[in-house]
Enzyme design. Structure first.
Site, PDB file in Angstrom:
ATOM      1  N   GLY A 148       0.364   1.399  -3.840  1.00 18.23           N
ATOM      2  CA  GLY A 148      -0.933   2.012  -3.517  1.00 18.23           C
ATOM      3  C   GLY A 148      -0.851   3.525  -3.536  1.00 18.23           C
ATOM      4  O   GLY A 148      -1.639   4.209  -4.215  1.00 18.23           O
ATOM      5  N   GLU A 174     -12.610  -1.471  15.725  1.00 18.28           N
ATOM      6  CA  GLU A 174     -12.832  -2.641  14.876  1.00 18.28           C
ATOM      7  C   GLU A 174     -11.766  -3.691  15.187  1.00 18.28           C
ATOM      8  O   GLU A 174     -10.574  -3.427  15.052  1.00 18.28           O
ATOM      9  CB  GLU A 174     -12.746  -2.224  13.407  1.00 18.28           C
ATOM     10  CG  GLU A 174     -13.140  -3.333  12.481  1.00 18.28           C
ATOM     11  CD  GLU A 174     -13.116  -2.904  11.021  1.00 18.28           C
ATOM     12  OE1 GLU A 174     -12.093  -2.345  10.585  1.00 18.28           O
ATOM     13  OE2 GLU A 174     -14.108  -3.137  10.320  1.00 18.28           O
ATOM     14  N   CYS A 186     -16.448  -6.542   7.173  1.00 17.89           N
ATOM     15  CA  CYS A 186     -16.612  -5.136   7.568  1.00 17.89           C
ATOM     16  C   CYS A 186     -17.984  -4.869   8.179  1.00 17.89           C
ATOM     17  O   CYS A 186     -18.132  -4.005   9.023  1.00 17.89           O
ATOM     18  CB  CYS A 186     -16.356  -4.238   6.377  1.00 17.89           C
ATOM     19  SG  CYS A 186     -17.175  -4.810   4.904  1.00 17.89           S
ATOM     20  N   GLY A 232       0.816  -1.216   0.000  1.00 19.79           N
ATOM     21  CA  GLY A 232       0.000   0.000   0.000  1.00 19.79           C
ATOM     22  C   GLY A 232       0.844   1.257   0.000  1.00 19.79           C
ATOM     23  O   GLY A 232       0.566   2.220  -0.727  1.00 19.79           O
TER      24      GLY A 232
END
Ligand code: NAD
Length: 483
Positions: A207, A380, A279, A203
């Site tokens: 990314g 999360e 998610c 990333g």
């Protein structure tokens, strides 16, 4: 051992600019299952140049022609469905049978669905003296995560191609092999060179190069909120359109008149799907004070019924996490929950018994007596960890459900459907299941608050990749507010 040493750029498999590679690990046993190129800025430059070069030609194709290609890609993926399911089960850890239905099945269905939608979609409408036309946004950079790797890719690539955009895909480095299978399928389908390009890498390298590239018109990103913030900052430098599908901490609100056993079971299943690496996972279960004891008992019982094991084994219901980093992170949260004073009702931070050595396994875990301010209720975790939170009354439940930086999904359970819908409307999230309502691939999917912005799936997902243009036509009388 799966070894890929080329990138798909401009319709050809080309050697990457550098020689660095990335190892990919099998979630079930921790062993290296293969290697991919660690692409960088030069590879991204080449891929963006190819995508730009193909853009004008692709935008001029008819929707019917684009639908034909999408159908071919869907058929090509279908022919390799078993291979896809097996690769993704090993990359991600989802049990094989489920991986076949979800991880391979959904992308196949989505490519076909966009072919169908293209045939119905109207790319222009007349408003007064204007002809409003929908045009592709341009070159799209698609950056995707590992948890539903090909599904996340399909939700970007299929509608982007349908819209007439060209694409550079940077898939997750944790679960990249499915993206190579897609690129081979695209090649076999005869998609014109440059319309779809694949660059693998980290990333921070590939990314960020894609996000910052001036030749890219839009970034469609699915992943963590952390990376989403960084991408927004970088993309702002070139004023790109950005769509973000980020994390979640979704509440399942069980009202006092719900079928308690069905609601608790539905919530635990919604929390543990893909070992909690979902998610939209229902990670906070909100129950009335009066039903707390009974709900906790049922939740612990359901959690203990999940057999943890190798994703390729027939008897496994809960596979491993996708990586060592995930394993450490999830076990860290379980320890934190205990330190914060939550009550461990099932599972725990120790490794489960009888699982293959080296795999990233974690016990199905349930915490009771959770306060919504605790880290395990706010952050999360992305593992099979359920938090049970007691509430006083309906207003209190809605307040707790919305007391989160996230707003991706939720659930409401009540025997009174109208009451359930009333509560569901007050939850600030993009998708709320009512009494276990089924997943709908044509419904808009996306978040409120720090769960992101933009919507994927169905016609809503197609519209993300379109610009409006209005042509003011002569021959009509000028009218203010004409309609
Ligand atoms: P991640 O953010 O670490 O990585 C996602 C992708 O972004 C990878 O391809 C990665 O290489 C790339 N990336 C990371 N940092 C980047 C940067 N600075 N610039 C450009 N690209 C970058 O996320 P992950 O660990 O792969 O996936 C898990 C996360 O994804 C969870 O937070 C989960 O909730 C979220 N997710 C959201 C949805 C949704 O639709 N809302 C769906 C699936 C997963």
């Amino acid at each position: 051992m799966l070894v890929r040493d080329k990138l798909f750029i401009g319709g050809r498999w080309v050697a990457p600019s550098g020689s660095e590679t990335l190892e990919v690990h099998n979630a079930g046993n921790g062993q290296v299952m293969g290697r991919i190129p660690a692409g960088g800025a030069k590879d991204v430059d080449a891929a963006v140049a190819a995508a730009r070069g193909a853009l004008e030609m692709w935008t001029q194709t008819t929707p019917e022609k684009r639908a034909e290609f999408l159908d071919k890609i869907s058929a090509g993926l279908k022919a390799r469905a078993d291979e896809l399911a097996k690769v993704i089960a090993q990359e991600v850890g989802m049990p094989l049978k489920l991986a076949g239905r979800i991880q391979a099945g959904l992308p196949i269905a989505n490519f076909a669905n966009y072919a169908r939608l293209l045939k119905e979609f109207s790319f222009e409408e007349k408003i007064g003296n204007s002809l409003v036309v929908r045009e592709p946004v341009g070159v799209v950079g698609a950056i995707t995560p590992w948890n539903y790797p090909l599904h996340q890719i399909a939700l970007k690539v299929a509608p982007a191609l349908a819209a007439g955009c060209t694409v550079v895909l940077k898939p997750s480095e944790v679960a990249p092999f499915n993206a190579f299978i897609l690129a081979e399928t695209v090649e076999a389908a005869g998609l014109p060179a440059g319309v779809f390009n694949l660059v693998t890498g980290l990333g921070a390298a590939a990314g960020e190069a894609l996000v910052a590239h001036p030749g890219v018109d839009m970034i469609s990103f699915t992943g963590s909120t952390r990376a989403g913030k960084r991408i927004s900052e970088l993309a702002a430098q070139t004023v790109k359109r950005v769509a973000l599908e980020l994390g979640g901490k979704s509440a399942s609100v069980i009202l006092d008149d719900a079928d308690l056993a069905a609601a608790v079971k539905g919530t635990v299943n919604g929390c543990y799907l893909n070992s909690g690496q979902t998610c939209t996972a229902l990670t906070r279960m909100l129950v009335p004070d009066s039903l707390y004891q009974e709900a906790s008992r049922i939740a612990a019982e359901v959690a203990k019924s999940f057999t943890v094991g190798d994703p390729l084994s027939e008897t496994t219901r809960l596979g491993p996490l996708s990586s060592q980093a995930q394993l450490e992170r999830v076990r860290g949260y379980i320890r934190k929950g205990q330190r914060e004073g939550a009550e461990l009702l099932a599972g725990g931070a120790e490794l489960p018994d009888g699982v293959p050595a080296g795999g990233y396994y974690v016990k199905p875990t349930v915490f009771g007596k959770v306060k919504n301010g605790m880290a395990i209720a706010q952050e999360e975790i992305f593992g099979p960890v359920l938090s049970i939170i007691a509430y006083r009354d309906e207003e209190d439940a809605i307040r707790i459900a919305n007391d989160s930086p996230y707003g991706l999904a939720g659930a409401v359970w009540s025997k009174d459907e109208a009451r359930a819908q009333r509560v569901a409307r007050r939850i600030r999230a993009g998708q709320v299941d009512v009494n276990g309502g089924a997943f709908n691939m044509n419904a808009p999917f996306g978040g409120f608050k720090q769960s992101g912005h933009g919507r994927e799936a169905g016609v809503y997902g197609l519209e993300e990749f379109l610009e409006y243009k209005s042509l003011q036509l002569k021959g009509c009388k000028f009218k203010i507010f004409s309609a």
